[in-house]
Write a protein that holds these residues in place. Structure first.
Motif, mmCIF file in Angstrom:
data_model
loop_
_atom_site.group_PDB
_atom_site.id
_atom_site.type_symbol
_atom_site.label_atom_id
_atom_site.label_comp_id
_atom_site.label_asym_id
_atom_site.label_seq_id
_atom_site.Cartn_x
_atom_site.Cartn_y
_atom_site.Cartn_z
ATOM 1 N N ASP A 4 0.865 -1.178 0.000
ATOM 2 C CA ASP A 4 0.000 0.000 0.000
ATOM 3 C C ASP A 4 0.904 1.231 0.000
ATOM 4 N N THR A 5 1.451 1.532 -1.159
ATOM 5 C CA THR A 5 2.510 2.536 -1.299
ATOM 6 C C THR A 5 1.900 3.893 -1.601
ATOM 7 N N ARG A 6 2.010 4.829 -0.641
ATOM 8 C CA ARG A 6 1.356 6.126 -0.794
ATOM 9 C C ARG A 6 2.302 7.312 -0.701
ATOM 10 N N THR A 7 3.517 7.100 -0.221
ATOM 11 C CA THR A 7 4.463 8.203 -0.045
ATOM 12 C C THR A 7 5.818 7.813 -0.631
ATOM 13 N N LEU A 8 6.703 8.788 -0.739
ATOM 14 C CA LEU A 8 8.048 8.514 -1.233
ATOM 15 C C LEU A 8 8.778 7.556 -0.301
ATOM 16 N N ALA A 9 8.572 7.712 0.996
ATOM 17 C CA ALA A 9 9.198 6.803 1.956
ATOM 18 C C ALA A 9 8.636 5.389 1.806
ATOM 19 N N ASP A 10 7.333 5.292 1.549
ATOM 20 C CA ASP A 10 6.728 3.978 1.302
ATOM 21 C C ASP A 10 7.369 3.309 0.089
ATOM 22 N N LEU A 11 7.620 4.090 -0.957
ATOM 23 C CA LEU A 11 8.209 3.523 -2.171
ATOM 24 C C LEU A 11 9.607 2.995 -1.898
ATOM 25 N N ASP A 12 10.389 3.728 -1.135
ATOM 26 C CA ASP A 12 11.724 3.240 -0.767
ATOM 27 C C ASP A 12 11.618 1.911 -0.012
ATOM 28 N N ARG A 13 10.667 1.849 0.936
ATOM 29 C CA ARG A 13 10.485 0.612 1.699
ATOM 30 C C ARG A 13 10.025 -0.533 0.800
ATOM 31 N N GLN A 14 9.176 -0.230 -0.170
ATOM 32 C CA GLN A 14 8.734 -1.271 -1.089
ATOM 33 C C GLN A 14 9.902 -1.845 -1.873
ATOM 34 N N ILE A 15 10.770 -0.975 -2.373
ATOM 35 C CA ILE A 15 11.944 -1.430 -3.124
ATOM 36 C C ILE A 15 12.828 -2.317 -2.248
ATOM 37 N N LEU A 16 13.089 -1.867 -1.024
ATOM 38 C CA LEU A 16 13.953 -2.630 -0.128
ATOM 39 C C LEU A 16 13.322 -3.968 0.256
ATOM 40 N N THR A 17 12.008 -3.984 0.464
ATOM 41 C CA THR A 17 11.334 -5.235 0.822
ATOM 42 C C THR A 17 11.382 -6.234 -0.331
ATOM 43 N N ILE A 18 11.124 -5.756 -1.539
ATOM 44 C CA ILE A 18 11.193 -6.655 -2.700
ATOM 45 C C ILE A 18 12.623 -7.148 -2.878
ATOM 46 N N GLY A 19 13.593 -6.276 -2.620
ATOM 47 C CA GLY A 19 14.983 -6.715 -2.687
ATOM 48 C C GLY A 19 15.277 -7.844 -1.724
ATOM 49 N N GLU A 20 14.727 -7.772 -0.516
ATOM 50 C CA GLU A 20 14.887 -8.863 0.457
ATOM 51 C C GLU A 20 14.189 -10.125 -0.027
ATOM 52 N N ILE A 21 12.993 -9.981 -0.583
ATOM 53 C CA ILE A 21 12.220 -11.136 -1.031
ATOM 54 C C ILE A 21 12.972 -11.925 -2.098
ATOM 55 N N VAL A 22 13.582 -11.220 -3.047
ATOM 56 C CA VAL A 22 14.265 -11.906 -4.153
ATOM 57 C C VAL A 22 15.762 -12.036 -3.896
ATOM 58 N N CYS A 23 16.172 -11.799 -2.643
ATOM 59 C CA CYS A 23 17.570 -11.959 -2.236
ATOM 60 C C CYS A 23 18.517 -11.056 -3.019
ATOM 61 N N ARG A 24 18.110 -9.818 -3.229
ATOM 62 C CA ARG A 24 18.962 -8.829 -3.881
ATOM 63 C C ARG A 24 18.953 -7.527 -3.075
ATOM 64 N N PRO A 25 19.306 -7.610 -1.799
ATOM 65 C CA PRO A 25 19.220 -6.414 -0.946
ATOM 66 C C PRO A 25 20.180 -5.307 -1.358
ATOM 67 N N GLU A 26 21.385 -5.668 -1.800
ATOM 68 C CA GLU A 26 22.345 -4.633 -2.188
ATOM 69 C C GLU A 26 21.861 -3.899 -3.435
ATOM 70 N N ALA A 27 21.316 -4.651 -4.393
ATOM 71 C CA ALA A 27 20.786 -4.024 -5.606
ATOM 72 C C ALA A 27 19.627 -3.105 -5.260
ATOM 73 N N ALA A 28 18.810 -3.506 -4.277
ATOM 74 C CA ALA A 28 17.677 -2.674 -3.865
ATOM 75 C C ALA A 28 18.158 -1.374 -3.233
ATOM 76 N N ARG A 29 19.173 -1.458 -2.377
ATOM 77 C CA ARG A 29 19.696 -0.237 -1.766
ATOM 78 C C ARG A 29 20.283 0.692 -2.827
ATOM 79 N N GLU A 30 20.942 0.126 -3.804
ATOM 80 C CA GLU A 30 21.500 0.942 -4.886
ATOM 81 C C GLU A 30 20.384 1.580 -5.712
ATOM 82 N N LEU A 31 19.304 0.837 -5.930
ATOM 83 C CA LEU A 31 18.176 1.381 -6.684
ATOM 84 C C LEU A 31 17.532 2.548 -5.931
ATOM 85 N N VAL A 32 17.390 2.430 -4.624
ATOM 86 C CA VAL A 32 16.850 3.531 -3.815
ATOM 87 C C VAL A 32 17.746 4.764 -3.936
#
Length: 312
Positions: free
Chosen positions: A116-144
């Motif tokens: 339920d992504t409604r803010t810029l901070a929510d979007l950052d958290r969504q990216i990081l969470t998906i990165g954890e789900i697919v085991c790509r946390p470093e790529a997610a942090r770089e994308l943020v």
């Protein structure tokens, strides 16, 4: 959420274009077995906006194009999705999903994840969470970090308006939705849908004041009396997914609307990009919004002040 190799999804269905954008940007295509009808177009938008190209990108995009189409959430084809035997489904929309909805996909409740992504901070958290789900946390942090750099690059070109315009973002006018655009119904003389999600934050970043929606709000229906009482200086009439109703009900011809200052002052604009949409392309929507605010500001009468004595 932390996902190790033992619980990493191997068959994932994406029911949201913004989820698919992130999965593509993280290079997690290999686990995706189903998508919505809008995902490929959204990925193409990401590629064009971010300037991503090359033979590998073409091959990865072909993978997405070949994936089964589940329709669009929440009207996704549950049976078809379940037939793909997913071990996880990722969606994006307002409000939580319950055990019943997870069971429609043949999943445990924890395997249906909605953002339920409604803010810029929510979007950052969504990216990081998906990165954890697919085991790509470093790529997610770089994308943020890359996304923040793109936003900051746009803001570096910002020219704040002399005044703070009250901005109404009209997200949609359809009071009865139907997949066939010709069968949708609208009565914008009485009701419109105003955009929430990222719209309020982006409007404030441009020096404006969002009307009838604040940071963290979802979209909401409002009546014309509320619009009139809000007294917008600018109206952004977004054409939701090229909906023909937006073309058949122009703002200036709606009952009561011509009395609004924004309408009589020719401050009605039709942005190409959806400033409410919480996805990787929002910096481009921000840039377009900044241009529209500048156009509005340039059109406002300016006091002619003598720079020597301050007299008019």
């Amino acid at each position: 959420m932390t996902a190790g190799s033992s619980n990493r999804p191997r068959r994932l269905v994406s029911l949201a274009p913004n989820v698919s954008m992130i999965l593509f940007a993280l290079g997690a295509d290999h686990v995706v077995v189903g998508r919505t009808q809008y995902c490929v177009a959204s990925i193409r938008d990401y590629l064009d906006t971010w300037g991503v190209s090359g033979e590998e990108t073409i091959a990865r995009l072909a993978h997405w194009e070949a994936l089964p189409d589940m329709g669009a959430w929440p009207r996704a084809d549950h049976e078809r999705a379940a037939s793909l035997r997913p071990d996880m489904v990722l969606a994006s929309g307002s409000g939580p999903f319950d055990t019943h909805e997870a069971s429609m996909f043949g999943l445990r409740p924890e395997a249906l994840i909605n953002f339920d992504t409604r803010t810029l901070a929510d979007l950052d958290r969504q990216i990081l969470t998906i990165g954890e789900i697919v085991c790509r946390p470093e790529a997610a942090r770089e994308l943020v970090s890359q996304l923040a750099a793109r936003r900051d690059g746009v803001l570096a070109q910002r020219r704040m308006p002399a005044g703070s315009p009250a901005i109404l973002f009209e997200y949609c006018i359809c009071i009865k939705y139907h997949p066939d655009p010709a069968r949708r119904r609208a009565n914008p003389g009485r009701f419109i849908m105003v955009g929430g999600y990222l719209a309020a934050e982006l409007i404030r970043l441009c020096g404006g004041k969002p009307l009838l929606a604040q940071r963290g709000d979802a979209v909401a229906w409002v009546d014309f009396n509320s619009v009139r009482d809000a007294r917008p200086d600018m109206i952004l009439a977004f054409d939701c997914q090229d909906c023909p109703n937006a073309m058949s009900h122009p703002v200036a011809r709606r009952p009561g609307w011509p009395e609004l200052k924004a309408v009589s002052g020719h401050a009605v604009y039709r942005p190409r990009r959806n400033i409410a949409n919480p996805n990787l392309c929002y910096p481009s929507a921000l840039a377009e919004l900044m241009e529209l605010v500048t156009i509005w500001d340039d059109a406002q009468p300016k006091n002619l002040i003598n720079p020597i004595n301050g007299s008019i």
